[in-house]
Each structure stands twice: as structure tokens, then as C-alpha cells.
Design an enzyme around this catalytic site. Structure first.
Site, mmCIF file in Angstrom:
data_model
loop_
_atom_site.group_PDB
_atom_site.id
_atom_site.type_symbol
_atom_site.label_atom_id
_atom_site.label_comp_id
_atom_site.label_asym_id
_atom_site.label_seq_id
_atom_site.Cartn_x
_atom_site.Cartn_y
_atom_site.Cartn_z
ATOM 1 N N ARG A 122 30.602 -32.291 32.866
ATOM 2 C CA ARG A 122 30.385 -32.473 31.426
ATOM 3 C C ARG A 122 30.934 -33.819 30.984
ATOM 4 N NH1 ARG A 122 28.130 -27.909 29.542
ATOM 5 N NH2 ARG A 122 28.717 -26.001 30.654
ATOM 6 N N ASP A 123 30.209 -34.450 30.061
ATOM 7 C CA ASP A 123 30.658 -35.717 29.490
ATOM 8 C C ASP A 123 31.932 -35.479 28.682
ATOM 9 O OD1 ASP A 123 29.006 -38.603 28.871
ATOM 10 O OD2 ASP A 123 30.717 -38.103 27.573
ATOM 11 N N HIS B 39 24.391 -43.014 36.694
ATOM 12 C CA HIS B 39 24.417 -41.601 36.269
ATOM 13 C C HIS B 39 23.234 -41.316 35.357
ATOM 14 C CE1 HIS B 39 26.811 -44.066 33.522
ATOM 15 N NE2 HIS B 39 26.371 -43.285 32.543
ATOM 16 N N MET B 40 22.842 -40.059 35.357
ATOM 17 C CA MET B 40 21.795 -39.579 34.453
ATOM 18 C C MET B 40 22.463 -38.648 33.439
ATOM 19 S SD MET B 40 18.474 -37.270 35.485
ATOM 20 C CE MET B 40 17.396 -38.572 36.069
ATOM 21 N N HIS B 41 22.200 -38.893 32.145
ATOM 22 C CA HIS B 41 22.686 -37.992 31.099
ATOM 23 C C HIS B 41 21.672 -36.866 30.912
ATOM 24 C CE1 HIS B 41 25.579 -40.936 29.073
ATOM 25 N NE2 HIS B 41 24.851 -41.768 29.808
ATOM 26 N N ASN C 159 21.067 -45.267 31.360
ATOM 27 C CA ASN C 159 21.305 -46.588 30.789
ATOM 28 C C ASN C 159 21.556 -47.578 31.920
ATOM 29 O OD1 ASN C 159 21.162 -45.491 28.179
ATOM 30 N ND2 ASN C 159 23.334 -44.948 28.215
ATOM 31 N N VAL D 277 29.801 -47.150 31.920
ATOM 32 C CA VAL D 277 30.436 -46.825 33.202
ATOM 33 C C VAL D 277 29.479 -47.299 34.294
ATOM 34 C CG1 VAL D 277 31.239 -44.988 34.717
ATOM 35 C CG2 VAL D 277 31.711 -44.848 32.258
HETATM 36 P P1 5GP Z 1 26.930 -44.806 29.807
HETATM 37 O O1 5GP Z 1 27.282 -45.373 28.455
HETATM 38 O O2 5GP Z 1 27.500 -45.660 30.909
HETATM 39 O O3 5GP Z 1 25.479 -44.489 29.991
HETATM 40 O O4 5GP Z 1 27.628 -43.385 29.872
HETATM 41 C C1 5GP Z 1 28.946 -43.207 30.276
HETATM 42 C C2 5GP Z 1 29.347 -41.832 29.822
HETATM 43 O O5 5GP Z 1 30.498 -41.449 30.543
HETATM 44 C C3 5GP Z 1 29.706 -41.762 28.337
HETATM 45 O O6 5GP Z 1 28.876 -40.798 27.696
HETATM 46 C C4 5GP Z 1 31.176 -41.377 28.341
HETATM 47 O O7 5GP Z 1 31.502 -40.479 27.302
HETATM 48 C C5 5GP Z 1 31.349 -40.726 29.717
HETATM 49 N N1 5GP Z 1 32.686 -40.866 30.273
HETATM 50 C C6 5GP Z 1 33.425 -42.010 30.325
HETATM 51 N N2 5GP Z 1 34.603 -41.769 30.942
HETATM 52 C C7 5GP Z 1 34.570 -40.456 31.300
HETATM 53 C C8 5GP Z 1 35.506 -39.626 31.986
HETATM 54 O O8 5GP Z 1 36.589 -40.030 32.393
HETATM 55 N N3 5GP Z 1 35.154 -38.323 32.191
HETATM 56 C C9 5GP Z 1 33.950 -37.823 31.753
HETATM 57 N N4 5GP Z 1 33.710 -36.534 31.990
HETATM 58 N N5 5GP Z 1 33.050 -38.589 31.099
HETATM 59 C C10 5GP Z 1 33.356 -39.884 30.881
#
Ligand code: 5GP
Ligand code: ZN
Length: 113
Positions: free
Chosen positions: A29-30, A100-102, A87, A96
């Protein structure tokens, strides 16, 4: 020590609410959900972004979709619907730099953002 937070989660060195894992991916989970269901599907191998994918990663890329389908069903959001989002780079909203896929669900989504 690997500074990548997702590598640390995958290695069990940082906490996360892990829902599923197999040889290729880990799903958790995010930490800062932007929808009632907000899950990340993450390759176990450190690939910074879509830009670094190579042809040999095609099976892995397809696997992200297979796992997304499975998790959506498991979370009970497959019939209502969900959004998958990847993204790439700062301009694409990536924060990050471990691919990854949301999987987002539980509210209505629209384009443009
Ligand atoms: P991006 O912006 O790179 O597409 O998505 C990165 C996602 O990783 C964000 O939605 C952010 O909330 C999530 N995220 C960042 N750090 C952590 C973490 O330490 N643990 C978890 N579970 N999610 C994280
Ligand atoms: Zn990583």
C-alpha cells in the site's frame, strides 16, 4: 546500504503493508494514499524508470498488468473500475526512482488530472 526506499521495502529492511509478492514483483500500500485504494506494484529488481526498460523486460512489464488484475480482484474493485498509472521522470510526476505501477480505486477519476 541501498538508498532506494523501494529496494529497502522489498528486502524487508523498511516497513510496508505488503499484500503480495512473487519472484518478480512486490505489492504494497502507498504510504500517502490519494484514493481509498492506492497500491504500488513494484519490480523486485531495481529499474529506475520506464526509460531503463530493455526488450528482455517485456515479460516483467506484462506481469505488472497480470498482478494489477489479480490485486484489483482481491481488493474487490475490479467491477467498479480502477486506474493504473506509471509516472516516468520528474516531468511525468515520478518521485521514487524505482519503477512502479500505481493501482488507484474507490473514487472517480477523470482526465485531465
Ligand atoms: P511516484 O510519484 O514516483 O509515481 O510515486 C511514488 C509513490 O510512492 C508516492 O505515491 C508515495 O506516496 C509513495 N511512497 C514514497 N515513499 C514511500 C514509502 O516509504 N512507503 C510507501 N509504502 N510508499 C511510499
Ligand atoms: Zn530500488
Amino acid at each position: 546500504m541501498n538508498a532506494c526506499i523501494f529496494c529497502q521495502i522489498i528486502a524487508g529492511k523498511a516497513p510496508a503493508d505488503i499484500l503480495y509478492r512473487d519472484e518478480w514483483v512486490t505489492v504494497f500500500r502507498d504510504a500517502h494514499p490519494v484514493a481509498p485504494v492506492h497500491i504500488l506494484i513494484v519490480p523486485n529488481r531495481h529499474i529506475p524508470s520506464v526509460n531503463e526498460l530493455v526488450p528482455e523486460d517485456e515479460a516483467l512489464s506484462g506481469h505488472l498488468f497480470s498482478v494489477a488484475q489479480k490485486i484489483a480482484r482481491q481488493e474487490g474493485v475490479d467491477q467498479d473500475g480502477f486506474r493504473l498509472m506509471v509516472n516516468c521522470g520528474r516531468g511525468g510526476g515520478q518521485t521514487v526512482f524505482h519503477l512502479h505501477m500505481h493501482l488507484l480505486a474507490g473514487r472517480r477519476f477523470h482526465l485531465p488530472f
